[in-house]
Design a protein around this motif. Structure first.
Motif, PDB file in Angstrom:
ATOM      1  N   THR B  93      21.312  76.364  72.652  1.00 28.92           N
ATOM      2  CA  THR B  93      21.457  77.701  72.097  1.00 28.92           C
ATOM      3  C   THR B  93      20.831  77.782  70.721  1.00 28.92           C
ATOM      4  O   THR B  93      20.310  78.828  70.334  1.00 28.92           O
ATOM      5  CB  THR B  93      22.937  78.077  72.059  1.00 28.92           C
ATOM      6  OG1 THR B  93      23.488  77.748  73.314  1.00 28.92           O
ATOM      7  CG2 THR B  93      23.115  79.552  71.821  1.00 28.92           C
ATOM      8  N   GLU B 115      18.062  74.804  77.196  1.00 32.05           N
ATOM      9  CA  GLU B 115      19.160  75.631  77.701  1.00 32.05           C
ATOM     10  C   GLU B 115      19.788  75.006  78.934  1.00 32.05           C
ATOM     11  O   GLU B 115      21.011  75.024  79.097  1.00 32.05           O
ATOM     12  CB  GLU B 115      18.651  77.028  78.054  1.00 32.05           C
ATOM     13  CG  GLU B 115      18.408  77.894  76.848  1.00 32.05           C
ATOM     14  CD  GLU B 115      17.623  79.148  77.196  1.00 32.05           C
ATOM     15  OE1 GLU B 115      17.770  79.654  78.315  1.00 32.05           O
ATOM     16  OE2 GLU B 115      16.860  79.613  76.344  1.00 32.05           O
ATOM     17  N   TYR B 170      31.209  79.931  76.080  1.00 34.37           N
ATOM     18  CA  TYR B 170      29.920  79.290  75.821  1.00 34.37           C
ATOM     19  C   TYR B 170      29.222  78.914  77.129  1.00 34.37           C
ATOM     20  O   TYR B 170      28.013  79.128  77.284  1.00 34.37           O
ATOM     21  CB  TYR B 170      30.142  78.048  74.957  1.00 34.37           C
ATOM     22  CG  TYR B 170      28.866  77.488  74.392  1.00 34.37           C
ATOM     23  CD1 TYR B 170      28.000  78.299  73.675  1.00 34.37           C
ATOM     24  CD2 TYR B 170      28.522  76.164  74.583  1.00 34.37           C
ATOM     25  CE1 TYR B 170      26.823  77.798  73.168  1.00 34.37           C
ATOM     26  CE2 TYR B 170      27.353  75.654  74.071  1.00 34.37           C
ATOM     27  CZ  TYR B 170      26.506  76.474  73.366  1.00 34.37           C
ATOM     28  OH  TYR B 170      25.334  75.974  72.859  1.00 34.37           O
ATOM     29  N   SER B 174      25.769  80.611  78.097  1.00 34.77           N
ATOM     30  CA  SER B 174      24.592  79.751  78.265  1.00 34.77           C
ATOM     31  C   SER B 174      23.987  79.978  79.638  1.00 34.77           C
ATOM     32  O   SER B 174      22.766  80.051  79.781  1.00 34.77           O
ATOM     33  CB  SER B 174      24.960  78.275  78.137  1.00 34.77           C
ATOM     34  OG  SER B 174      25.693  78.056  76.992  1.00 34.77           O
ATOM     35  N   ALA B 230      24.475  85.202  70.492  1.00 35.45           N
ATOM     36  CA  ALA B 230      24.658  83.774  70.779  1.00 35.45           C
ATOM     37  C   ALA B 230      24.609  82.936  69.504  1.00 35.45           C
ATOM     38  O   ALA B 230      25.165  81.847  69.467  1.00 35.45           O
ATOM     39  CB  ALA B 230      23.594  83.294  71.760  1.00 35.45           C
ATOM     40  N   VAL B 234      27.261  80.004  68.861  1.00 33.51           N
ATOM     41  CA  VAL B 234      27.008  78.563  68.835  1.00 33.51           C
ATOM     42  C   VAL B 234      27.716  77.930  67.635  1.00 33.51           C
ATOM     43  O   VAL B 234      28.256  76.839  67.719  1.00 33.51           O
ATOM     44  CB  VAL B 234      25.498  78.255  68.863  1.00 33.51           C
ATOM     45  CG1 VAL B 234      24.797  78.721  67.638  1.00 33.51           C
ATOM     46  CG2 VAL B 234      25.246  76.782  69.046  1.00 33.51           C
TER      47      VAL B 234
END
Lengths: 181, 464
Positions: B93, B115, B170, B174, B230, B234
């Motif tokens: 990320t 990723e 997350y 992702s 994002a 992160v």
């Protein structure tokens, strides 16, 4: 003359030799009064959407609304559980201990904002879409590799098979292809 | 593309590629049969994965008493592995979102693989707390939902529950980010495939992507927005992981420096893992023109800066232990450096702070074998960092009568190796079924050779 053709045709697809010619041609065709047109490229091309006067999308608003719904529902769920449904008295500390609710509120904000953005983008783009008339054109396969295309749809008020074809050729098209419906 | 920087900056793609060369170079390895090297790596990974499956089955069937934990050291190998894998998951990320916001175009060569790596690393991470629950079949109890147990609600004030939300958010984001990034490339593969099952599958997966200017416009807008969302995510994830420790009153854990310290460490370890994988992938999949020494160099610099931040955090922790004047805190840190786990502590310092300093030298960054070794060393060092934080803070607590040691059992080691098996099995499959480089993004970012005049030369001239 073009009415019978228009029923069988989705539009005219013109191929251009590169991103810059495509942007120029799109601007030219748009300036000629055509509105039901779209350009196709294997990658985002700067200025292409602007050339057809497509500037604003409601994506930011959708993401904002998703984020707000996510944040509110995350916080309210925690408030409801901690204060109303399942109050636990820990040494007389306040039930509505909001700082402890922030991390989860933050996570649900991001989660719903992102989901709203992704599903909103797919919905506005009409995806998933099992079929599109353009997929029937053999040359259009190159639109995801190195082909730069402009398609004027027959549903455009100004569409006329001959004039539109001439306009596209004059705008620098390498080839103009009839797209069957 | 008019850009005055083209002559100043090294090209993102070398080898004088056209647009269709990019598509061919990236898609072709997927259409070929896997090489012997791939099969070799795959069999080792699957073997490790199977070993992990056996170990996990055994410990779930028997109970987690088969671990080396005791009453004093209640967290050790499993939580170390959890934090280790979550940390590795941060580079993806970082590269796809943070570097995107900073307009670092070189990220296009590595973001797809990073990723994917993130996704697999977070999956590996999730396994450990699940097993640690002891009754993983009741894992859904962590979700807040009206239930027949009272209803009994989860404790929203617990960092452990924040962790559940952070990690699952997350993982979902992702996955979504990765899939959205894949859409245009899946369409590319659809258009390259001959009619048949392969084409049908990719037609479904790409959701009918046509690359229209309106689609691209919304896509780019949403990509930017997702990157904006994002980026704080992160940082929040490892912050919340660090709060699992920092909100406890254990000396050595109870420190305000933990969130930034953990985030820097996570990005550090993630970059090391990206480098490890990329240096192998570019060779095995002959992507040397796309993942160039320039990309490796940039990632090395990023890794070096993160390594220095981590080193600073180690120093700060020691200073605060001294300056804070808390006897227990001072004892924990002296015990870390000179106690029974001193070997782990000094391994950590050498691997994370010492050896990465070699990256200051351009010649070291230009030597791929050296970079590869340093990246492995950092991976090892970052695993030891988590081990040191967790075990050395616990094993000698406030009461000398309850001091204990810790050594992992064979079951714990097998589970850890099994998680590597899962990670590499997933990654190797990913290399086979999806383009490892974001084709459309490379095409957009790199200054490629002018699209070759298509078949009809006369038409092209007329256009010019």
């Amino acid at each position: 003359m073009n009415t019978s053709d228009n029923n069988e045709l989705y539009g005219l697809l013109a191929e251009f030799p590169g991103p810059e010619p495509l942007v120029q041609a799109t601007a030219q065709v748009y300036a000629a009064g055509y509105r039901r047109l779209d350009a196709y490229a294997p990658m985002p091309v700067e200025g292409l959407a602007e050339a057809m006067n497509f500037r604003r999308t409601s994506m930011p608003l959708i993401v904002l609304i998703g984020g707000i719904i996510g944040g509110l529902s995350g916080y309210l769920l925690q408030y409801w559980v901690a204060v109303i449904e399942y109050p636990v008295n820990v040494g007389g500390r306040p039930l509505h201990s909001w700082p402890a609710f922030i991390p989860i509120t933050f996570e649900t904000t991001i989660l719903l904002g992102t989901f709203a953005g992704v599903f909103g983008m797919l919905a506005l783009n009409g995806l998933p879409r099992p079929h599109h008339p353009l997929f029937g054109v053999a040359q259009f396969k190159r639109a995801s590799r190195d082909g730069f295309f402009l398609c004027v749809e027959t549903s455009d008020r100004k569409f006329s098979l001959d004039q539109t074809r001439d306009l596209l050729t004059a705008a620098g098209a390498i080839e103009v292809i009839d797209v069957p419906r | 593309m008019p850009d005055s920087t083209t002559t100043l900056r090294p090209p993102l793609v070398t080898g004088d590629k056209t647009l269709s060369d990019v598509t061919r170079d990236i898609c072709e390895p997927m259409a070929r049969r896997p090489t012997a090297l791939w099969w070799g790596a795959f069999s080792i990974s699957v073997a490790a994965l199977l070993m992990g499956v056996v170990a996990v089955t055994y410990q779930i069937a028997t109970g987690i008493g088969v671990w080396g934990l005791n009453k004093t050291v209640g967290w050790a190998f499993d939580i170390t592995n959890f934090v280790f894998w979550v940390g590795i998951g941060h580079a993806g990320t970082l590269i796809s979102a943070v570097l995107f916001l900073f307009r670092q175009k070189w990220r296009t060569a590595v973001n797809r693989a990073a990723e994917a790596m993130t996704l697999f690393a977070v999956m590996c991470a999730g396994i450990f707390p699940l097993i640690h629950m002891g009754r993983p079949w009741l894992a859904f109890w962590m979700m807040p939902y009206p239930n027949t147990r009272g209803p009994l609600w989860v404790n929203f004030k617990s960092p452990l529950l924040w962790d559940v939300f952070a990690i699952s958010t997350y993982l979902l984001i992702s996955a979504v980010f990765w899939y959205v990034g894949l859409l245009p490339d899946l369409a590319t593969i659809r258009d390259r495939s001959a009619p048949g099952w392969r084409r049908r599958i990719f037609s479904l997966l790409c959701l009918g992507w046509d690359g229209s200017a309106r689609t691209w416009h919304r896509y780019e807008t949403v990509y930017l927005l997702l990157a904006g969302l994002a980026t704080p995510l992160v940082f929040s994830v490892h912050t919340i992981v660090s709060m699992d420790f920092a909100t406890a009153v254990i000396p050595g854990w109870h420190a305000t420096i933990f969130p930034p310290y953990f985030v820097a460490g996570a990005i550090f370890s993630g970059l090391a893992m990206v480098l490890t994988l990329m240096i192998i992938a570019r060779k095995v999949m002959s992507l040397e023109d796309y993942i160039t020494p320039m990309h490796i160099d940039r990632m090395c610099k990023l890794m070096l800066s993160m390594g220095c931040l981590v080193g600073l955090a180690y120093g700060t922790e020691f200073f605060i232990a001294f300056y804070g004047g808390n006897g227990f805190e001072q004892f924990v840190f002296l015990n870390r450096a000179f106690g029974p786990f001193a070997w782990a502590y000094w391994t950590m310092v050498v691997c994370n702070v010492g050896i990465p300093q070699l990256l200051w030298f351009r010649r070291v960054r230009a030597s791929l074998p050296l970079v590869f070794v340093i990246a492995i060393v950092v991976n090892i060092g970052m695993w030891f960092e988590r081990f040191v934080i967790i075990v050395t803070s616990l094993h000698r607590d406030f009461l000398p009568s309850s001091w204990a040691g810790y050594a992992p059992t064979i079951v714990e080691i097998a589970t850890f190796i099994g998680s590597f098996g899962l990670f590499f099995t997933c990654f190797l499959i990913f290399c086979r079924i999806a383009p490892v480089i974001a084709i459309a993004e490379v095409k957009g970012a790199a200054h490629l050779k002018k699209p070759h005049a298509p078949q009809r030369e006369s038409g092209a001239e007329k256009a010019a």
